[in-house]
Write an enzyme that holds these catalytic residues in place. Structure first.
Site, PDB file in Angstrom:
ATOM      1  N   HIS B 265       0.833  -1.203   0.000  1.00 56.52           N
ATOM      2  CA  HIS B 265       0.000   0.000   0.000  1.00 56.52           C
ATOM      3  C   HIS B 265       0.876   1.265   0.000  1.00 56.52           C
ATOM      4  O   HIS B 265       0.743   2.130  -0.875  1.00 56.52           O
ATOM      5  CB  HIS B 265      -0.914  -0.014   1.232  1.00 56.52           C
ATOM      6  CG  HIS B 265      -1.746   1.223   1.396  1.00 56.52           C
ATOM      7  ND1 HIS B 265      -3.055   1.301   0.976  1.00 56.52           N
ATOM      8  CD2 HIS B 265      -1.462   2.439   1.910  1.00 56.52           C
ATOM      9  CE1 HIS B 265      -3.526   2.515   1.227  1.00 56.52           C
ATOM     10  NE2 HIS B 265      -2.575   3.225   1.812  1.00 56.52           N
ATOM     11  N   GLU B 266       1.772   1.331   0.963  1.00 52.04           N
ATOM     12  CA  GLU B 266       2.648   2.508   1.035  1.00 52.04           C
ATOM     13  C   GLU B 266       3.537   2.576  -0.211  1.00 52.04           C
ATOM     14  O   GLU B 266       3.865   3.658  -0.695  1.00 52.04           O
ATOM     15  CB  GLU B 266       3.504   2.486   2.310  1.00 52.04           C
ATOM     16  CG  GLU B 266       2.716   2.441   3.626  1.00 52.04           C
ATOM     17  CD  GLU B 266       1.699   3.561   3.800  1.00 52.04           C
ATOM     18  OE1 GLU B 266       1.898   4.646   3.217  1.00 52.04           O
ATOM     19  OE2 GLU B 266       0.677   3.343   4.495  1.00 52.04           O
ATOM     20  N   HIS B 269       1.843   4.556  -2.831  1.00 55.72           N
ATOM     21  CA  HIS B 269       2.066   5.996  -2.619  1.00 55.72           C
ATOM     22  C   HIS B 269       3.468   6.386  -3.079  1.00 55.72           C
ATOM     23  O   HIS B 269       3.676   7.419  -3.720  1.00 55.72           O
ATOM     24  CB  HIS B 269       1.952   6.349  -1.134  1.00 55.72           C
ATOM     25  CG  HIS B 269       0.563   6.343  -0.583  1.00 55.72           C
ATOM     26  ND1 HIS B 269      -0.428   7.144  -1.079  1.00 55.72           N
ATOM     27  CD2 HIS B 269      -0.001   5.649   0.445  1.00 55.72           C
ATOM     28  CE1 HIS B 269      -1.546   6.955  -0.379  1.00 55.72           C
ATOM     29  NE2 HIS B 269      -1.315   6.045   0.548  1.00 55.72           N
ATOM     30  N   GLU B 295      -4.525   7.796  -2.854  1.00 58.06           N
ATOM     31  CA  GLU B 295      -5.041   6.521  -2.340  1.00 58.06           C
ATOM     32  C   GLU B 295      -5.447   5.590  -3.477  1.00 58.06           C
ATOM     33  O   GLU B 295      -5.421   4.373  -3.319  1.00 58.06           O
ATOM     34  CB  GLU B 295      -6.209   6.748  -1.380  1.00 58.06           C
ATOM     35  CG  GLU B 295      -5.827   7.397  -0.059  1.00 58.06           C
ATOM     36  CD  GLU B 295      -4.847   6.565   0.778  1.00 58.06           C
ATOM     37  OE1 GLU B 295      -4.836   5.326   0.641  1.00 58.06           O
ATOM     38  OE2 GLU B 295      -4.075   7.162   1.562  1.00 58.06           O
TER      39      GLU B 295
END
Lengths: 501, 501
Positions: B265-266, B269, B295
């Protein structure tokens, strides 16, 4: 003018400056511990920017006003207030002489130069670093012209790390020191005793080394709730106030002492910073009395304490829990291995006796370089020649020769003597400590260092930069710096170990 | 006035601001990853100081001059220059409305509040955090008065994260989303198929998890030479330009997915930030188009890609090298375990389907709180009531209830909807991707994600904040945000997995 209000106003102003310096310090720390390889250039720009802002703050008209407004009231001030004002004026006058754009360009150069030094060291190739070093030296020479000098250009740099120190004084001190070292070294060469340190080499797991380092740091009095221990190529200490003091070390799995003793060394710096009085926040005095006094603490913990027979006794008992290899090692063997004397290549790994010669080499080179009597082009040859002459060793490559220290990469010319002076200050303090508390080393055998650390806290740490090094050493020992104590200490210790005289 | 010169001058000015923001970002990163426990208070002061300086830079008369001078020349400007000016004006007007001392006090409060939240979460005790939260909410309400609002006070906050978003629009979107989720959830409840995920729990060595996380990060296209992966309580991404992008995760040794999928997830980003054009440096546009678009990338990598059958196929083959436990697990078992649906307590650990309900709960609570219809006192009860109602679960303690997210501690009210919008944007983009490149998921089976990441680079990342979210999604998919794509995606995926309809 209400004096108290004006002082508060100044402290508020200095507080702002301190916060900026802390942010900058964190950026530097991060560059040396965490920076992704592609980010060097952009981070250097952040360093330049913050340094420029710091320059503006410390050279602003506001500061000049503070000085003018407050100076007439010096007699009504407390000692701390007086010193705060003196320090501010010194800093203002010195910084103001450098044009801002020069300063910022220099700061940017240095952060790039540090990264180039790291690369060069990795590649064992001085050529990569040379163009940066040339520029750094040029800037230093130019700054000396701005700052001014009296007899010797290098004096101007020495004075920055040790107020009032000159090459004239240092030549004498280092002559005495060198002769002392050589005298002991010659005796050792005559000794028939051979020491063994083979068991210090082998396979020492980095995680276990780290655990042991943290354990010992705690024992010697470093507060992990107000500090950290991380990894970097060249171990260093930095701090952001007295509540966040960061040490680094570098684990080598093939031997036992390097990481541990560099941790203890940096721990000594760290304990100093952690114990500086809270009262000195926002005064400009919340730092060590000088770099040499700082080194007196780090080298005291590393050597006088760390390589003492009493501490070795304790350390061996702990080390046995971490490393099987020490199972059958006796205290005498361990103590002797820790104090094995052998002229060698790397300053930070040098034994306590020959260490001073490494410093003297750098001192002699820097003097020549800064006075323009040699150029960066000749540096490597001169380095190798002096190592051959003083220590009888020759580097196999640049990384164990001229590239071993990072100091020149960030322009810290004039710093190296602090290490040797630190040894002298440390031994002189130790002499007093033993007079005042004759039994103190007994407790060290059991790992109890509280009394020693407390003594240093009270005598040295808590005062921060309130006193000059000279005031401080007189206050503690009753006399000015005297190399005799260190030389006596060396003789006492090493003649016994090597069974000579 | 030479337009080019003036633009260069502005970029130089914005460059200074960016450097300050980068330094501040590093201080924040360090607070969350490295800060010694005693240093909280003094570091908060550094945050306050730097934020205050940033405030001064962005609200200075200089900025107002830039705006006045440049506005008449908008028609002669490039797209980037135009957007740079617009963004500057928006930022100036918004920030200028808040008195500096309010702003600085708020920033100081937030950094203390974050530390209090961490403490409270550790102690599983909301009471520790409550007084801070109350103050943060008060500040937010006061700021809304300064900024102004139209129909709903909460709209002012929504608009900060997603330009032009209102509660009116969001109520409709979330109604459609909620109904969609509930529809799928009800079908799943009827399903006779039981999935197994027991093998995801056991003993997973943290060092191995870290190795695997780094391996997968590399695979999905995160550049480790321009970034890092560290550990913090609550995973986050921060960056200092596009060459130093830092992710954090949190390893739990008792299960397999949490750290890995938070890393992915990170990583989403991070890949976004790393690929924003160098050209946007010093323009104020070197960041994501909006938090929801951000997101969309993180949740795309985490779920649409990360929990796809194709990626699971690849991941399983890799995971088998790291963990014995997966030796006999089949792809179907692994894929089903990764997509196990179960209403649960922790948002960041929620399955892809019920995740939206966690966001909707926070959205509904924030609306009430910011409009003063409930107080911080009622928050915990309301939280627990809504979790019972929407998800049928009850927290055993505050750390898995109201204290689970750090967002409120730093005043990020209005942020949560971005997560759900991110899902919608992501699914809509995925729909287009599959139309343009029908075979793209085939390659994922072999761990080849290059084509997908390249597509996202070109369509999304490189543009930074040049386009608004609305412009961007239209440009990529040919229409504005439409929840239908995500709901269709959910139905397609989960009906198949659960063998329903």
């Amino acid at each position: 003018m209400e004096l108290k209000n004006k002082i508060d106003e100044l402290k508020n102003y200095l507080g702002q400056y301190e916060k900026l310096v802390q942010a900058l310090g964190l950026v530097y720390w991060d560059m040396r511990t965490n920076l992704p390889s592609k980010a060097g250039e952009s981070r250097s720009k952040v360093v330049e920017y913050l340094s420029g802002e710091g320059f503006k703050l410390i050279t602003s008209d506001k500061v000049s006003e503070f000085i003018t407004d407050l100076k007439p009231y010096v007699n009504e001030m407390s000692l701390i207030e007086k010193r705060m004002l003196e320090e501010l004026e010194r800093n203002y006058n010195e910084t103001k002489k450098i044009p801002e754009e020069k300063y910022v360009a220099y700061v940017g150069l240095c952060s790039n130069s540090e990264l180039a030094w790291e690369k060069a060291k990795d590649a064992k190739d001085f050529e990569i670093f040379k163009p940066y070093l040339e520029k750094v030296v040029e800037f230093q020479k130019e700054f000396i012209e701005y700052w001014g000098y009296d007899k010797d250009k290098y004096d101007t740099l020495l004075d920055k790390y040790e107020l009032g120190l000159t090459t004239e004084k240092l030549d004498n001190i280092f002559l005495e020191l060198r002769d002392g070292i050589i005298e002991v070294l010659n005796k050792i060469k005559e000794s028939k005793k051979t020491l063994n340190r083979d068991f210090l080499y082998g396979k020492f797991d980095a995680d276990k080394q780290k655990e042991l380092s943290l354990y010992i740091l705690d024992k010697i009095g470093f507060d992990m709730e107000a500090g950290r221990l991380d990894v970097s190529v060249h171990p260093f200490t930095t701090n952001f106030g007295n509540k966040d003091v960061r040490l680094t070390t570098n684990y080598h799995e093939d031997e036992f002492t390097s990481a541990l003793f560099s941790t203890i060394h940096e721990g000594g710096h760290g304990i100093y910073e952690q114990n500086i009085s809270d009262e000195l926040e926002s005064t400009g005095l919340q730092g060590g009395a000088s770099m040499a006094i700082h080194e007196s603490q780090s080298r005291f913990y590393e050597n006088i304490l760390g390589r003492s027979k009493e501490f070795c006794s304790y350390l061996l008992s702990v080390a046995k829990d971490y490393f099987e290899d020490f199972k059958n090692v006796t205290l005498d063997e361990f103590y002797e291995a820790m104090n094995y004397v052998e002229p060698s290549l790397i300053r930070t790994e040098a034994d306590e006796l020959t260490y001073g010669l490494h410093v003297i080499i750098r001192y002699e080179i820097e003097k020549e370089l800064i006075n323009g009597r040699i150029s960066v082009d000749n540096l490597k040859d001169l380095w190798n020649k002096k190592y051959k002459e003083y220590l009888g060793v020759e580097p196999r490559d640049d990384s164990e020769g001229i590239l071993q220290d990072m100091h020149w990469s960030d322009g810290s010319f004039g710093y190296f003597p602090s290490y040797a002076l630190g040894n002298l200050y440390g031994a002189q303090m130790f002499n007093t400590l033993l007079k005042e508390k004759p039994d103190v080393m007994e407790k060290v055998k059991k790992g109890n260092l509280t009394e020693i650390t407390k003594w240093l806290n009270e005598k040295v740490h808590v005062h921060g930069a309130i006193y000059t090094p000279e005031e401080l050493i007189k206050q503690i020992t009753g006399e000015g710096l005297n190399p005799k104590y260190f030389i006596d200490y060396l003789k006492n210790k090493y003649y016994k170990i090597y069974d000579v005289e």
